[in-house]
Design a protein around this motif. Structure first.
Motif, PDB file in Angstrom:
ATOM      1  N   GLN A  23      -6.796   4.625 -52.030  1.00  0.00           N
ATOM      2  CA  GLN A  23      -7.284   5.080 -50.731  1.00  0.00           C
ATOM      3  C   GLN A  23      -7.953   3.958 -49.931  1.00  0.00           C
ATOM      4  N   GLY A  24      -7.907   2.721 -50.459  1.00  0.00           N
ATOM      5  CA  GLY A  24      -8.414   1.574 -49.719  1.00  0.00           C
ATOM      6  C   GLY A  24      -9.825   1.153 -50.061  1.00  0.00           C
ATOM      7  N   TYR A  25     -10.453   1.792 -51.057  1.00  0.00           N
ATOM      8  CA  TYR A  25     -11.829   1.436 -51.430  1.00  0.00           C
ATOM      9  C   TYR A  25     -11.800   0.475 -52.624  1.00  0.00           C
ATOM     10  N   VAL A 315      -7.802   4.906 -44.020  1.00  0.00           N
ATOM     11  CA  VAL A 315      -8.297   3.583 -44.405  1.00  0.00           C
ATOM     12  C   VAL A 315      -7.248   2.538 -44.055  1.00  0.00           C
ATOM     13  N   GLN A 316      -7.701   1.376 -43.606  1.00  0.00           N
ATOM     14  CA  GLN A 316      -6.829   0.247 -43.247  1.00  0.00           C
ATOM     15  C   GLN A 316      -5.894   0.599 -42.090  1.00  0.00           C
ATOM     16  N   LEU A 317      -6.437   1.284 -41.093  1.00  0.00           N
ATOM     17  CA  LEU A 317      -5.689   1.562 -39.864  1.00  0.00           C
ATOM     18  C   LEU A 317      -5.929   0.398 -38.912  1.00  0.00           C
ATOM     19  N   PRO A 318      -4.903  -0.389 -38.592  1.00  0.00           N
ATOM     20  CA  PRO A 318      -5.139  -1.629 -37.856  1.00  0.00           C
ATOM     21  C   PRO A 318      -5.441  -1.449 -36.377  1.00  0.00           C
ATOM     22  N   VAL A 319      -4.881  -0.389 -35.742  1.00  0.00           N
ATOM     23  CA  VAL A 319      -5.021  -0.307 -34.294  1.00  0.00           C
ATOM     24  C   VAL A 319      -5.069   1.142 -33.827  1.00  0.00           C
ATOM     25  N   VAL A 320      -5.899   1.368 -32.802  1.00  0.00           N
ATOM     26  CA  VAL A 320      -5.958   2.632 -32.076  1.00  0.00           C
ATOM     27  C   VAL A 320      -5.586   2.331 -30.627  1.00  0.00           C
ATOM     28  N   GLY A 340     -11.196  -0.049 -38.019  1.00  0.00           N
ATOM     29  CA  GLY A 340     -12.355  -0.834 -38.416  1.00  0.00           C
ATOM     30  C   GLY A 340     -13.232  -0.122 -39.420  1.00  0.00           C
ATOM     31  N   ARG A 341     -12.642   0.628 -40.360  1.00  0.00           N
ATOM     32  CA  ARG A 341     -13.416   1.392 -41.342  1.00  0.00           C
ATOM     33  C   ARG A 341     -13.509   0.661 -42.676  1.00  0.00           C
ATOM     34  N   ALA A 342     -14.539   1.068 -43.430  1.00  0.00           N
ATOM     35  CA  ALA A 342     -14.725   0.557 -44.796  1.00  0.00           C
ATOM     36  C   ALA A 342     -14.717  -0.968 -44.843  1.00  0.00           C
ATOM     37  N   GLY A 343     -15.370  -1.594 -43.867  1.00  0.00           N
ATOM     38  CA  GLY A 343     -15.497  -3.041 -43.853  1.00  0.00           C
ATOM     39  C   GLY A 343     -14.327  -3.785 -43.267  1.00  0.00           C
ATOM     40  N   GLU A 344     -13.265  -3.079 -42.880  1.00  0.00           N
ATOM     41  CA  GLU A 344     -12.101  -3.725 -42.284  1.00  0.00           C
ATOM     42  C   GLU A 344     -12.354  -4.005 -40.797  1.00  0.00           C
ATOM     43  N   SER A 345     -11.664  -4.985 -40.244  1.00  0.00           N
ATOM     44  CA  SER A 345     -11.694  -5.205 -38.801  1.00  0.00           C
ATOM     45  C   SER A 345     -10.626  -4.332 -38.164  1.00  0.00           C
ATOM     46  N   GLY A 346     -10.766  -4.077 -36.863  1.00  0.00           N
ATOM     47  CA  GLY A 346      -9.816  -3.202 -36.188  1.00  0.00           C
ATOM     48  C   GLY A 346      -9.585  -3.627 -34.753  1.00  0.00           C
TER      49      GLY A 346
END
Length: 420
Positions: A23-25, A315-320, A340-346
């Motif tokens: 799940q990306g964690y 999780v790990q959704l790159p763009v909105v 930009g969730r769970a520490g990822e950039s977005g």
């Protein structure tokens, strides 16, 4: 701090870690680091953390451990109850339970009970009880009035997004539910804010809770915001162009209506882009299939309305992409917070036309933002936006429709009769 340091059972840890990583964690988020060990110990918890910080997994993981170690209860019993404000969030929480239990030696029976649909299938699902019930307060009270379940063996009560529960007027229902659950239980309250109503609820329903507060500024996601000028009629072509040019593996696209989500998804499909619509008219089964296809990459673009997207945690959704700007400036933050969730950039991209430029300026003002306008070669807009409203020195406001007094003044200066 790795998941192995959160007090989880060594017997279950490999299965839970595997599901969390899927799940990306890869590492626990701050709210998970602080909440999981306390919940495992059996203490009541008040946890405040911003959207996208991993709050759902923070209570689902320890509840799954409780499920595995608990003995079977009586018929119609519900040992774990999660109360949520909306159908969309209920489905999301249930999906998280299912996903994180994927590799456990046995799986929990998770039942979703929400209003707006027939109660009979939910009553049928509850025959024999459930390991986890995820419900909205009103539907839970309906089920209790039909004797469809028993809360006498309830061990853990979770109030998820408690501030929204109260904002949406569930205060009276929550008070009734608290009277029906055992006094001896574990209560977990998760919220983005802590208004006075939450404090009163905590005082009434929790026993010596551990308070956990994650600084929203420290957890501010790294989201690049862009605004691209384009004529309204060429937005779909521009979106297809950006998907190919930028190589986005997945994109969540927001539109303003259910009909619009279907139209845009259909146009993208005709342009060779795998896309699906997500809106409030979809059945629960169809919604789950669409979301799963988006998570696995079978669908590249999810075209959603605001209501349908509530509770989505990808999780790990790159763009909105804001294909249509949100009606409410506050919804802008909720939309772009899907990335930009769970520490990822977005990345958040907004399409702005001559007709919507003024509304984007309002969003910027309300959210204290300043987003540079861009143009993409080959998609330069032909329509011209109205200039920003500024005082003209004579009491009128440029960029707004002139008042009757302004028209009379202009007519007198020109020596012509005023327009009616």
């Amino acid at each position: 701090m790795p998941f192995s340091h959160l007090g989880l059972s060594p017997y279950l840890l490999p299965a839970l870690q595997r599901a969390l990583q899927e799940q990306g964690y890869v590492q626990p988020t701050p709210v998970q680091q602080r909440a999981v060990p306390v919940i495992v110990q059996g203490r009541d918890v008040i946890a405040m953390a911003p959207t996208g910080s991993g709050k759902t997994a923070a209570f689902v993981v320890p509840l799954l451990q409780q499920f595995i170690t608990r003995e079977s209860g009586a018929a119609r019993a519900v040992p774990q109850l999660v109360l949520v404000p909306t159908r969309e969030l209920a489905l999301q929480v249930a999906e998280t339970f299912t996903a994180l239990a994927a590799h456990l030696p046995r799986r929990p029976k998770v039942v979703v009970a929400v209003g707006g649909v027939s109660i009979n299938p939910q009553m049928m699902e509850l025959r024999g009880g459930a390991d986890v019930l995820v419900a909205t307060p009103g539907r839970l009270l309906d089920l209790l009035s039909h004797n469809a379940l028993s809360l006498k063996q309830l061990a853990t009560l979770v109030l998820d997004e408690a501030d929204r529960l109260l904002d949406l007027g569930f205060g009276e229902e929550l008070a009734q539910i608290l009277l029906k659950v055992p006094a001896k239980r574990q209560t977990l309250l998760f919220s983005a804010t802590f208004p006075p109503a939450i404090a009163r609820l905590a005082a009434a329903g929790l026993r010596d809770p551990q308070r956990i507060e994650i600084d929203s500024h420290a957890e501010q996601p790294e989201i690049t915001q862009r605004a691209i000028r384009v004529d309204s009629g060429r937005r779909t072509q521009l979106l297809a162009h950006l998907l190919r040019q930028q190589g986005w593996p997945r994109a969540l696209v927001f539109v303003g209506s259910r009909h619009g989500s279907e139209v845009v998804a259909d146009k993208l499909a005709k342009a060779g882009v795998s896309a699906a619509a997500l809106h409030g008219d979809l059945s629960n089964g169809r919604r789950l299939r669409v979301l799963q296809s988006f998570r696995t990459g079978e669908v590249q673009v999810l075209v959603a309305t605001d209501v349908a997207a509530r509770g989505i945690d990808i999780v790990q959704l790159p763009v909105v992409v804001n294909y249509d700007l949100p009606r409410s400036p506050a919804d802008y933050t909720h939309r772009i917070g899907r990335t930009g969730r769970a520490g990822e950039s977005g990345l958040a991209v907004s399409f702005v036309s001559a007709d919507t430029e003024a509304h984007l300026r309002l969003i910027e003002k309300r959210q204290q933002l300043q987003i540079e306008r861009e143009q993409v070669p080959g998609f330069e807009p032909q329509d011209v936006a109205a200039p920003a409203a500024v005082a003209d020195g004579n009491g009128g406001i440029k960029g707004r429709r002139p008042s009757k007094k302004d028209r009379l003044r202009a007519a007198a200066a020109a020596g012509t009769p005023p327009a009616k």
